[in-house]
Design a protein around this motif. Structure first.
Motif, PDB file in Angstrom:
ATOM      1  N   ARG A 110       0.823  -1.205   0.000  1.00  0.00           N
ATOM      2  CA  ARG A 110       0.000   0.000   0.000  1.00  0.00           C
ATOM      3  C   ARG A 110       0.860   1.259   0.000  1.00  0.00           C
ATOM      4  N   GLY A 213      -6.385  13.895   4.502  1.00  0.00           N
ATOM      5  CA  GLY A 213      -6.940  12.672   5.071  1.00  0.00           C
ATOM      6  C   GLY A 213      -7.433  11.697   4.026  1.00  0.00           C
ATOM      7  N   GLU A 214      -8.653  11.235   4.151  1.00  0.00           N
ATOM      8  CA  GLU A 214      -9.195  10.220   3.251  1.00  0.00           C
ATOM      9  C   GLU A 214      -9.347  10.731   1.819  1.00  0.00           C
ATOM     10  N   ASP A 215      -9.382  12.034   1.626  1.00  0.00           N
ATOM     11  CA  ASP A 215      -9.514  12.580   0.284  1.00  0.00           C
ATOM     12  C   ASP A 215      -8.184  12.609  -0.466  1.00  0.00           C
ATOM     13  N   THR A 219      -0.903   7.883   0.634  1.00  0.00           N
ATOM     14  CA  THR A 219      -1.044   7.519   2.036  1.00  0.00           C
ATOM     15  C   THR A 219      -0.329   8.564   2.880  1.00  0.00           C
ATOM     16  N   ARG A 220      -0.679   8.626   4.145  1.00  0.00           N
ATOM     17  CA  ARG A 220      -0.010   9.585   5.025  1.00  0.00           C
ATOM     18  C   ARG A 220       1.502   9.328   5.059  1.00  0.00           C
TER      19      ARG A 220
END
Length: 434
Positions: A110, A213-215, A219-220
């Protein structure tokens, strides 16, 4: 428990015999290659004090040697700095077809930009042992890309026979544009550049505390890894081949002036060498790109490196593709470029330039100018003694030192050679005639 600890210690000692500490060494009567682009020096001397070079030059200029140092009479043999191989996969795989031993790619991960190649380095890899026996003392390593244009963070390693290979983790980030990036991003260069721009935008937002974030598409962890790229504290290696793509990459400096870029591959670099030189961007070129292997390499020529150097581009030999991660191939291809300079209308390198392209230049591009790849005051005691001209294909190292410590030159290949070289018919295994 004590028995298991004792067994572990014994196995470790068997696999990795203790190396001597850094030595005081004086090498005399050498044909000396400094590695800085200059011509070889006859009757040269190298002095290493506590693992660091304190002198390398003509014997007549040498200072007094350290008391009690080991004196090595080279008897006319060649002495050079250790080879520095940029952008290899040394230590990241053992058997290519065995996935359990292969950490070159992480196709199902990921994460992409956040991947850290230094965490997978196998200091016991035979590829490291074989390369060390070929005169390679330092390298930068990187994974190949899988699900993203970002391959992750590479590392700088030494090839010493100990258990501490990593010199610098997370030393650069590798991104693929051009044809390879287009395939990974969705089938078009347009998509690759859009993904690249969006990634830098999200990393900048993350650095400013405005994480989506989720938008977010990253990935962080990937965004965090790219923060050091956008602020210029981590080098960005960009694989690109076509002349038009090279110009597009150089234009990125206008939008992101802090990027510390290095171009990789650059088969058509000679066509835009003036622009590369003006931008002050160094190149890690694959010297095997002498004919088109794909559409973006239509103008590939073996004169590419020589023409770029003539235009003022800083060029090292290396790269992930082309099979140039072996121990003798780097000197061989450097030697080919010397021979090329003698052909009508071809552009090659002088002997000094060719030697520098596999020693001091890749070290400098990797951030170690003056420390590795050169025999100069204050440089690490990485020294190779050769039985002939290092750039001749039949020459080989006879002794290798890293940080002033002599290294073993044995590996699986040498042990197999020694085991079977002198066998007669009666020594063959049973049923050999099957």
């Amino acid at each position: 428990m004590m028995a298991r600890l004792a067994l572990s210690a014994a196995l470790a000692a068997f696999a990795f015999p203790a190396l001597a500490s850094a030595q005081d060494i004086v090498i005399t009567n050498a044909t000396l290659a400094i590695g800085d682009g200059s011509a070889p020096i006859e009757n040269g001397t190298v002095i290493i004090d506590s693992g660091t070079v304190i002198f390398a030059g003509p014997a007549g200029n040498a200072p007094q040697s350290p008391a009690g140092g080991t004196v090595i009479d080279a008897r006319g043999q060649w002495v050079s700095p250790g080879i520095f191989m940029p952008l290899t996969n040394l230590g990241l795989w053992d058997v290519g077809a065995v996935s359990e031993s292969n950490d070159i790619r992480a196709g199902n991960s990921r994460f992409n930009a956040a991947l850290d190649a230094s965490t997978a380095v196998n200091y016991a890899s035979q590829h490291i042992s074989v390369s060390r026996a070929g005169g390679v003392t330092r390298a930068t390593i990187a994974m190949g890309p899988s699900g993203s244009i970002f391959a992750g963070q590479g590392a700088a390693i030494d090839l010493g026979a100990d258990t501490d290979a990593v010199m610098e983790a997370k030393s650069f980030q590798l991104v693929l544009l051009g044809e390879a990036g287009a395939r990974l991003a969705g089938g078009s260069r347009v998509a690759a550049y859009a993904e690249f721009a969006n990634s830098l935008h999200e990393a900048k937002a993350y650095a400013n505390g405005n994480w989506a974030g989720e938008d977010a598409l990253l990935t962080r962890a990937d965004a965090a890894a790219l923060v050091s790229v956008i602020d210029g504290s981590q080098k960005l290696y960009i694989h690109v081949e076509r002349a038009a793509d090279i110009r597009s990459v150089l234009a990125l400096k206008q939008t992101y002036p802090a990027l510390d870029m290095v171009l990789v591959g650059v088969s058509e670099g000679w066509m835009v060498a003036g622009a590369i030189a003006a931008a002050g961007v160094p190149v890690i070129a694959d010297p095997l790109d002498n004919l088109p292997a794909q559409f973006e390499q239509l103008a590939a020529t073996q004169s590419n490196v020589g023409r770029m150097v003539d235009a003022g581009v800083t060029v090292a030999l290396g790269g992930l593709s082309g099979g140039i991660t072996g121990p003798r191939t780097a000197p061989q291809f450097a030697g080919n470029l010397v021979a090329l300079s003698k052909l009508p209308r071809a552009s090659g390198l002088t002997w000094g330039e060719a030697m520098a392209s596999i020693t001091s230049v890749p070290a400098a591009i990797s951030g170690f100018a003056g420390r590795y790849g050169v025999l100069a005051n204050g440089a690490a005691g990485d020294v190779v003694i050769w039985n002939g001209d290092p750039l001749e294909v039949f020459s080989a190292p006879t002794r290798v030192f890293i940080d002033g410590v002599e290294q073993p030159l044995t590996n699986h290949q040498t042990r197999l050679r020694d085991r079977y070289r002198d066998l007669d018919q009666s020594d063959l295994p049973k049923a050999y005639d099957w």
